[in-house]
Design a protein around this motif. Structure first.
Motif, PDB file in Angstrom:
ATOM      1  N   SER A 141      -9.417   8.785  -2.855  1.00 28.17           N
ATOM      2  CA  SER A 141      -7.859   9.250  -3.212  1.00 28.17           C
ATOM      3  C   SER A 141      -7.804  10.023  -4.508  1.00 28.17           C
ATOM      4  N   GLN A 159       0.938  -1.254   0.067  1.00 25.55           N
ATOM      5  CA  GLN A 159       0.138   0.071   0.085  1.00 25.55           C
ATOM      6  C   GLN A 159       0.866   1.324  -0.043  1.00 25.55           C
ATOM      7  N   GLU A 160       0.474   2.206  -0.718  1.00 28.21           N
ATOM      8  CA  GLU A 160       1.058   3.580  -0.490  1.00 28.21           C
ATOM      9  C   GLU A 160       0.071   4.400   0.140  1.00 28.21           C
ATOM     10  N   ASN A 161       0.564   5.252   1.272  1.00 24.90           N
ATOM     11  CA  ASN A 161      -0.043   5.983   2.024  1.00 24.90           C
ATOM     12  C   ASN A 161      -1.663   5.382   2.303  1.00 24.90           C
TER      13      ASN A 161
END
Length: 134
Positions: free
Chosen positions: A130, A8-10
């Motif tokens: 996002s 996961q990114e952020n």
């Protein structure tokens, strides 16, 4: 095949990830060719084959979407193709075989293959929030 962990990114699920085998092949190709990129085809010849190109041998257009990076290698998909795959996490794998003659790994005895998994409702909501999905 070594299945990748959920990266996961952020806190946002990655839209493209790679197995250890694919990352190893990308490392070999980077050492041999320098800067490379990957592009998810939607073509007629090899179906949905992920291709690998030298950076300057493939022109990224305004309708191509950057999905993420695999070992610092950018991974793109055309917007029209993304419409079909947006609900899935693309998993790039490498296995024995002779891949597409259009891709850099051709003739190396390994080829990239596409696998996928459907995002959960929660993951889809995180991606929408996002701005990664419309």
């Amino acid at each position: 095949m070594s299945l990748p962990t959920q990266i996961q990114e952020n806190g946002i699920p990655c839209q493209v990830i790679a197995t250890e085998e694919a990352l190893n092949l990308l490392t070999k190709l980077t050492k041999e060719y320098g800067e490379i990129l990957m592009y998810q085809s939607g073509g007629c010849c090899d179906g949905s084959t992920p291709y690998c190109y030298q950076k300057n041998d493939f022109k990224i257009g305004n309708n191509d979407k950057l999905l993420g990076y695999l070992n610092n290698v950018p991974f793109y998909i055309h917007q029209a193709q993304f419409a079909y795959w947006k609900h899935t996490q693309l998993i790039i794998h490498a296995e024995s075989g002779n891949g597409s003659e259009f891709s850099l790994e051709y003739g190396m005895g390994e080829k990239f293959v596409l696998q996928s998994r459907i995002f959960t409702e929660h993951e889809l909501q995180l991606l929408k929030n996002s701005g990664k999905l419309e």
